[in-house]
Design a protein around this motif. Structure first.
Motif, PDB file in Angstrom:
ATOM      1  N   PHE A 149      55.024  43.195  37.298  1.00 22.56           N
ATOM      2  CA  PHE A 149      55.450  43.834  38.545  1.00 22.56           C
ATOM      3  C   PHE A 149      56.968  43.996  38.541  1.00 22.56           C
ATOM      4  O   PHE A 149      57.694  43.210  37.936  1.00 22.56           O
ATOM      5  N   THR A 150      57.436  45.008  39.267  1.00 26.68           N
ATOM      6  CA  THR A 150      58.877  45.161  39.486  1.00 26.68           C
ATOM      7  C   THR A 150      59.261  44.754  40.903  1.00 26.68           C
ATOM      8  O   THR A 150      60.447  44.679  41.216  1.00 26.68           O
ATOM      9  N   ASP A 151      58.275  44.460  41.731  1.00 26.74           N
ATOM     10  CA  ASP A 151      58.524  44.074  43.117  1.00 26.74           C
ATOM     11  C   ASP A 151      57.948  42.679  43.371  1.00 26.74           C
ATOM     12  O   ASP A 151      56.751  42.438  43.159  1.00 26.74           O
ATOM     13  N   VAL A 152      58.778  41.775  43.839  1.00 30.16           N
ATOM     14  CA  VAL A 152      58.352  40.382  44.045  1.00 30.16           C
ATOM     15  C   VAL A 152      57.262  40.285  45.092  1.00 30.16           C
ATOM     16  O   VAL A 152      56.241  39.603  44.901  1.00 30.16           O
ATOM     17  N   ARG A 153      57.463  40.959  46.211  1.00 28.72           N
ATOM     18  CA  ARG A 153      56.483  40.845  47.300  1.00 28.72           C
ATOM     19  C   ARG A 153      55.115  41.367  46.878  1.00 28.72           C
ATOM     20  O   ARG A 153      54.081  40.766  47.204  1.00 28.72           O
ATOM     21  N   GLN A 154      55.093  42.463  46.147  1.00 29.99           N
ATOM     22  CA  GLN A 154      53.813  42.998  45.666  1.00 29.99           C
ATOM     23  C   GLN A 154      53.119  42.003  44.746  1.00 29.99           C
ATOM     24  O   GLN A 154      51.910  41.799  44.825  1.00 29.99           O
ATOM     25  N   MET A 155      53.882  41.374  43.878  1.00 27.47           N
ATOM     26  CA  MET A 155      53.291  40.391  42.974  1.00 27.47           C
ATOM     27  C   MET A 155      52.702  39.220  43.739  1.00 27.47           C
ATOM     28  O   MET A 155      51.582  38.768  43.471  1.00 27.47           O
ATOM     29  N   LEU A 156      53.444  38.721  44.723  1.00 28.33           N
ATOM     30  CA  LEU A 156      52.949  37.594  45.510  1.00 28.33           C
ATOM     31  C   LEU A 156      51.680  37.974  46.267  1.00 28.33           C
ATOM     32  O   LEU A 156      50.739  37.181  46.366  1.00 28.33           O
ATOM     33  N   ASP A 157      51.649  39.186  46.814  1.00 28.22           N
ATOM     34  CA  ASP A 157      50.478  39.651  47.572  1.00 28.22           C
ATOM     35  C   ASP A 157      49.244  39.783  46.690  1.00 28.22           C
ATOM     36  O   ASP A 157      48.140  39.372  47.063  1.00 28.22           O
ATOM     37  N   GLU A 158      49.427  40.363  45.501  1.00 21.30           N
ATOM     38  CA  GLU A 158      48.270  40.689  44.662  1.00 21.30           C
ATOM     39  C   GLU A 158      47.811  39.523  43.791  1.00 21.30           C
ATOM     40  O   GLU A 158      46.614  39.352  43.567  1.00 21.30           O
ATOM     41  N   VAL A 159      48.740  38.734  43.292  1.00 23.71           N
ATOM     42  CA  VAL A 159      48.383  37.673  42.347  1.00 23.71           C
ATOM     43  C   VAL A 159      48.159  36.334  43.030  1.00 23.71           C
ATOM     44  O   VAL A 159      47.325  35.544  42.619  1.00 23.71           O
ATOM     45  N   LYS A 160      48.931  36.067  44.093  1.00 30.51           N
ATOM     46  CA  LYS A 160      48.841  34.813  44.838  1.00 30.51           C
ATOM     47  C   LYS A 160      48.967  33.593  43.915  1.00 30.51           C
ATOM     48  O   LYS A 160      48.059  32.773  43.813  1.00 30.51           O
TER      49      LYS A 160
END
Length: 330
Positions: free
Chosen positions: A53-64
């Motif tokens: 991911f290039t976006d931290v928030r997206q990674m946290l949301d999708e991968v948890k």
């Protein structure tokens, strides 16, 4: 079951320490990586084979993930920690914890409110040589003199964001010096007075303002005193802490610690040259045990308020031209 870990920031520290450390861990496994540079991300994904991911928030949301290892430029660290705390994701953060005492207090509050554990990565704390030094210091009588040095040569000490005080927060004192400062605080606590001289003039024609070389004088009210030399210009690479007492001295280098008699002969010596290779894994496994409630977090936000106070005292003393008491910044 292994804890799910993600790495944010795929620079040198992540590639050389944190990713190999995760590969060797029995308690955590890599599930995602994140870097703001798409090219860097693609290069690492080819071998890691995990989502990128290039976006931290997206990674946290999708991968948890259960926790993240954060190895980003200093000026980005606060935002990353805040986003992780908002989602209840624990953080193993590359040093420094913060770039100022004010930021350190703010981040400590963010972690408390988010009910997350944050531990600062300091691999020397997981090297048995450095841990054994404490016992040897007890055998040299009353220590009264400290001589510390951490130097290496890089052709471009002001290159990239590390040379810009606005982004890095400081130069060799805040960055590489954090390791030597941590040893000092671990072994002796926070000094009562500090004064520093430093410069960014090793390359006069280069455009950077973060110090490349520094000398720090320090003293304690119990008559212990000494100095630290830090530089990312001075060769050869040297990492040394020499403590002199009334009955002998202790000399700590990267992979060896010696207790010396008064005449300089070696009384005893401990050596473990391969410890740094396993220290990153030991650190990750310890953090997992912290999350499991099996180990205390001895490198958390509250402990690193002292580091921030020490470093800020260096910069303040230079500006004021006098000794500064770092305890007044806590």
């Amino acid at each position: 079951m292994k804890r799910r870990a993600a790495v944010i920031g795929l620079g040198h520290q992540a590639v050389e320490d944190h990713l190999p450390g995760l590969a060797g861990s029995s308690m955590a496994g890599l599930v995602a990586v994140c870097d703001s540079d798409p090219g860097t991300l693609r290069a690492q994904q080819q071998t890691l084979r995990v989502p990128g991911f290039t976006d931290v928030r997206q990674m946290l949301d999708e991968v948890k993930p259960d926790f993240v290892i954060v190895a980003v430029p200093h000026h980005v660290g606060r935002q990353v920690v805040q986003e992780c705390a908002a989602q209840g994701v624990h953080v193993l953060k590359e040093k420094p914890f913060a770039t100022s005492p004010e930021e350190a207090r703010e981040l400590a509050k963010v972690c408390r409110l988010g009910q997350i554990e944050l531990m600062v990565t300091l691999q020397r704390r997981f090297n048995p040589i450095h841990a054994s030094t404490i016992g040897l210091l007890d055998q040299i009588g009353t220590p009264f003199l400290i001589d510390g040095q951490y130097t290496f040569h890089t052709d471009h000490p002001g290159a990239g964001w590390r040379g810009d005080v606005r982004q890095a927060g400081g130069g060799c004192i805040l960055d590489m010096g954090y390791h030597l400062i941590d040893l000092l605080l671990w072994y002796f606590g926070l000094p009562d007075r500090i004064i520093a001289e430093f410069s960014a003039t090793a390359q006069p024609d280069a455009d950077y303002d973060a110090e490349d070389t520094a000398v720090i004088q320090l003293g304690y009210d119990n008559d212990l005193y000494g100095s630290l030399l830090l530089s990312r210009w001075v060769a050869p690479k040297t990492e040394r802490l020499h403590v002199v007492g009334t009955r002998g001295s202790v000399q700590l280098t990267g992979g060896t610690v010696q207790r010396l008699n008064l005449d300089g002969t070696v009384a005893e010596e401990l050596s473990r040259p391969h410890a740094p290779a396993s220290a990153a894994t030991a650190q990750i496994d310890h953090f997992c045990r912290v999350l499991d409630g099996e180990r205390p977090n001895t490198s958390g936000p509250d402990q690193h308020l002292a580091h921030a106070a020490f470093i800020a005292s260096c910069y303040r003393s230079k500006a004021a031209g006098r000794y500064v008491n770092p305890n007044e910044m806590l």
